[in-house]
Design a protein around this motif. Structure first.
Motif, PDB file in Angstrom:
ATOM      1  N   PHE A  87      50.278  47.107  39.186  1.00  0.00           N
ATOM      2  CA  PHE A  87      49.198  46.249  39.646  1.00  0.00           C
ATOM      3  C   PHE A  87      49.711  44.816  39.600  1.00  0.00           C
ATOM      4  O   PHE A  87      50.578  44.483  38.786  1.00  0.00           O
ATOM      5  N   GLN A  88      49.154  43.965  40.478  1.00  0.00           N
ATOM      6  CA  GLN A  88      49.524  42.550  40.428  1.00  0.00           C
ATOM      7  C   GLN A  88      48.298  41.720  40.051  1.00  0.00           C
ATOM      8  O   GLN A  88      47.212  41.943  40.576  1.00  0.00           O
ATOM      9  N   GLY A 116      40.789  38.166  31.704  1.00  0.00           N
ATOM     10  CA  GLY A 116      40.164  37.334  32.723  1.00  0.00           C
ATOM     11  C   GLY A 116      41.044  36.955  33.890  1.00  0.00           C
ATOM     12  O   GLY A 116      40.660  36.103  34.703  1.00  0.00           O
ATOM     13  N   TYR A 117      42.226  37.582  34.039  1.00  0.00           N
ATOM     14  CA  TYR A 117      43.096  37.271  35.162  1.00  0.00           C
ATOM     15  C   TYR A 117      42.665  38.071  36.397  1.00  0.00           C
ATOM     16  O   TYR A 117      42.467  39.300  36.310  1.00  0.00           O
ATOM     17  N   PRO A 118      42.532  37.441  37.562  1.00  0.00           N
ATOM     18  CA  PRO A 118      42.112  38.151  38.777  1.00  0.00           C
ATOM     19  C   PRO A 118      43.102  39.248  39.170  1.00  0.00           C
ATOM     20  O   PRO A 118      44.318  39.054  39.104  1.00  0.00           O
ATOM     21  N   VAL A 119      42.558  40.385  39.574  1.00  0.00           N
ATOM     22  CA  VAL A 119      43.373  41.489  40.088  1.00  0.00           C
ATOM     23  C   VAL A 119      43.541  41.272  41.591  1.00  0.00           C
ATOM     24  O   VAL A 119      42.580  40.947  42.293  1.00  0.00           O
ATOM     25  N   LEU A 120      44.753  41.466  42.108  1.00  0.00           N
ATOM     26  CA  LEU A 120      45.051  41.157  43.502  1.00  0.00           C
ATOM     27  C   LEU A 120      45.159  42.419  44.357  1.00  0.00           C
ATOM     28  O   LEU A 120      45.527  43.491  43.864  1.00  0.00           O
ATOM     29  N   ASP A 121      44.836  42.251  45.639  1.00  0.00           N
ATOM     30  CA  ASP A 121      45.005  43.358  46.582  1.00  0.00           C
ATOM     31  C   ASP A 121      46.413  43.313  47.159  1.00  0.00           C
ATOM     32  O   ASP A 121      47.255  42.497  46.738  1.00  0.00           O
ATOM     33  N   ALA A 122      46.699  44.176  48.139  1.00  0.00           N
ATOM     34  CA  ALA A 122      48.050  44.261  48.694  1.00  0.00           C
ATOM     35  C   ALA A 122      48.466  42.993  49.419  1.00  0.00           C
ATOM     36  O   ALA A 122      49.660  42.739  49.608  1.00  0.00           O
ATOM     37  N   GLY A 123      47.499  42.183  49.830  1.00  0.00           N
ATOM     38  CA  GLY A 123      47.806  40.924  50.499  1.00  0.00           C
ATOM     39  C   GLY A 123      47.922  39.756  49.551  1.00  0.00           C
ATOM     40  O   GLY A 123      48.142  38.614  49.981  1.00  0.00           O
ATOM     41  N   GLN A 146      32.137  51.280  47.569  1.00  0.00           N
ATOM     42  CA  GLN A 146      30.842  51.041  46.947  1.00  0.00           C
ATOM     43  C   GLN A 146      29.764  51.478  47.936  1.00  0.00           C
ATOM     44  O   GLN A 146      29.813  51.113  49.108  1.00  0.00           O
ATOM     45  N   ASN A 147      28.842  52.276  47.430  1.00  0.00           N
ATOM     46  CA  ASN A 147      27.772  52.818  48.278  1.00  0.00           C
ATOM     47  C   ASN A 147      28.329  53.529  49.506  1.00  0.00           C
ATOM     48  O   ASN A 147      27.781  53.452  50.611  1.00  0.00           O
ATOM     49  N   GLY A 148      29.466  54.226  49.304  1.00  0.00           N
ATOM     50  CA  GLY A 148      30.048  55.027  50.382  1.00  0.00           C
ATOM     51  C   GLY A 148      30.854  54.251  51.388  1.00  0.00           C
ATOM     52  O   GLY A 148      31.337  54.826  52.375  1.00  0.00           O
ATOM     53  N   THR A 149      31.060  52.963  51.195  1.00  0.00           N
ATOM     54  CA  THR A 149      31.801  52.129  52.142  1.00  0.00           C
ATOM     55  C   THR A 149      32.985  51.455  51.451  1.00  0.00           C
ATOM     56  O   THR A 149      32.848  50.937  50.346  1.00  0.00           O
ATOM     57  N   GLN A 150      34.140  51.471  52.122  1.00  0.00           N
ATOM     58  CA  GLN A 150      35.295  50.800  51.545  1.00  0.00           C
ATOM     59  C   GLN A 150      35.100  49.292  51.612  1.00  0.00           C
ATOM     60  O   GLN A 150      34.847  48.730  52.672  1.00  0.00           O
ATOM     61  N   VAL A 151      35.264  48.645  50.459  1.00  0.00           N
ATOM     62  CA  VAL A 151      35.037  47.203  50.388  1.00  0.00           C
ATOM     63  C   VAL A 151      36.304  46.440  49.992  1.00  0.00           C
ATOM     64  O   VAL A 151      36.379  45.220  50.179  1.00  0.00           O
ATOM     65  N   ALA A 152      37.291  47.127  49.446  1.00  0.00           N
ATOM     66  CA  ALA A 152      38.533  46.470  49.026  1.00  0.00           C
ATOM     67  C   ALA A 152      39.551  47.552  48.689  1.00  0.00           C
ATOM     68  O   ALA A 152      39.274  48.753  48.841  1.00  0.00           O
ATOM     69  N   ALA A 153      40.703  47.118  48.224  1.00  0.00           N
ATOM     70  CA  ALA A 153      41.740  48.072  47.825  1.00  0.00           C
ATOM     71  C   ALA A 153      42.609  47.447  46.743  1.00  0.00           C
ATOM     72  O   ALA A 153      42.972  46.265  46.823  1.00  0.00           O
ATOM     73  N   LEU A 154      42.909  48.233  45.726  1.00  0.00           N
ATOM     74  CA  LEU A 154      43.824  47.781  44.685  1.00  0.00           C
ATOM     75  C   LEU A 154      45.227  47.645  45.260  1.00  0.00           C
ATOM     76  O   LEU A 154      45.716  48.546  45.943  1.00  0.00           O
ATOM     77  N   GLY A 155      45.868  46.520  44.991  1.00  0.00           N
ATOM     78  CA  GLY A 155      47.235  46.354  45.450  1.00  0.00           C
ATOM     79  C   GLY A 155      48.212  47.043  44.524  1.00  0.00           C
ATOM     80  O   GLY A 155      48.132  46.919  43.299  1.00  0.00           O
ATOM     81  N   LEU A 156      49.123  47.812  45.076  1.00  0.00           N
ATOM     82  CA  LEU A 156      50.195  48.447  44.322  1.00  0.00           C
ATOM     83  C   LEU A 156      51.507  47.810  44.758  1.00  0.00           C
ATOM     84  O   LEU A 156      51.783  47.697  45.949  1.00  0.00           O
ATOM     85  N   TYR A 157      52.311  47.411  43.785  1.00  0.00           N
ATOM     86  CA  TYR A 157      53.525  46.648  44.075  1.00  0.00           C
ATOM     87  C   TYR A 157      54.747  47.301  43.443  1.00  0.00           C
ATOM     88  O   TYR A 157      54.651  47.993  42.430  1.00  0.00           O
ATOM     89  N   GLU A 158      55.882  47.059  44.069  1.00  0.00           N
ATOM     90  CA  GLU A 158      57.162  47.484  43.519  1.00  0.00           C
ATOM     91  C   GLU A 158      58.058  46.261  43.399  1.00  0.00           C
ATOM     92  O   GLU A 158      57.921  45.298  44.151  1.00  0.00           O
TER      93      GLU A 158
END
Length: 241
Positions: A87-88, A116-123, A146-158
């Motif tokens: 995670f980033q 309290g550090y923000p979690v970042l997405d793939a961008g 959330q509520n059956g709709t995609q609202v974001a995505a966890l970024g995975l990094y290498e």
């Protein structure tokens, strides 16, 4: 020139570095997502004519990439990564990588770490969710619904740690080479409701720490004996005896 003393000093420097890494590993054996530090040593040849003498290098640190065990928590904001990815998060020192997936939501819906550090997405953007939504579901690809709709995505990094890295906080690391988002890798995924334990084997690390400590003490004793012999030789040759 007493080349033996120089060899012994180089050995002590290497052993001291290894002791420090082992002690740090043991101290973090219960730190979530922690990956242990290993050290690689090489042989160096010194030009001490007419013979060449082998010295031990200072040592290069590298991360042990073995995954830690998974602990099921059932918390919808706890995540573990399957495979070699990270995670980033956004820290005061810049973007950092972590395997500690214990996240939480702020009142405004920002997904952050326990510190309290923000979690970042793939961008590389902070993830913001709806704090009023009743349920959060995350798929193996990191997609957040959330509520059956995609609202974001966890970024995975290498990242390539061959060029070095630094530690940040508990289990986070900052590679010297910028991390890149994981793309089209089927061996990497997210598991919701789990956290990854440290990959440190405390019993093994303690055993190695004891062995290294004893080796350090033995070399110290040999250096003391060598210096004593040199003093005796100087006194004899100088006619003081």
């Amino acid at each position: 020139m007493q080349t033996g003393l120089y060899v012994a000093v180089s050995s002590q420097m290497a052993l001291e570095k290894r002791m420090n890494t082992l002690a740090d590993n043991v101290a973090n054996s219960s730190t979530v997502g922690f990956r242990s530090t290993e050290v690689k040593f090489n042989q160096l040849l010194g030009d001490t004519r007419p013979t060449k003498v082998s010295f031990v290098s200072e040592g290069q640190e590298f991360l042990n990439t073995n995954n830690g065990g998974l602990n099921r928590t059932g918390n919808e904001l706890d995540f573990a990564i399957k495979g070699d990815a990270w995670f980033q998060i956004d820290t005061p020192a810049g973007p950092a990588l972590t395997r500690d997936g214990r996240f939480t939501l702020t009142e405004t819906g920002d997904l952050v770490t326990l510190r309290g550090y923000p979690v970042l997405d793939a961008g590389g953007a902070p993830i913001r969710l709806n704090p009023q939504a009743s349920e959060i579901k995350v798929g193996a690809d990191g997609a957040i619904q959330q509520n059956g709709t995609q609202v974001a995505a966890l970024g995975l990094y290498e990242a390539n740690f061959a060029n070095g890295f630094s530690r940040y906080d508990n289990s986070a690391v900052i590679p010297n080479t910028a991390a890149e988002p994981v793309i089209d890798r089927f061996d990497v995924g997210v598991m919701q409701g789990y956290v990854e334990e440290s990959n440190v084997n405390p019993v093994q690390e303690m055993s190695q720490l004891i062995m290294v400590s004893r080796a350090f003490e033995n070399i110290t004793s040999l250096m003391r004996d060598s210096e004593g012999s040199l003093d005796e030789a100087i006194k004899t040759l100088g006619g003081s005896k």
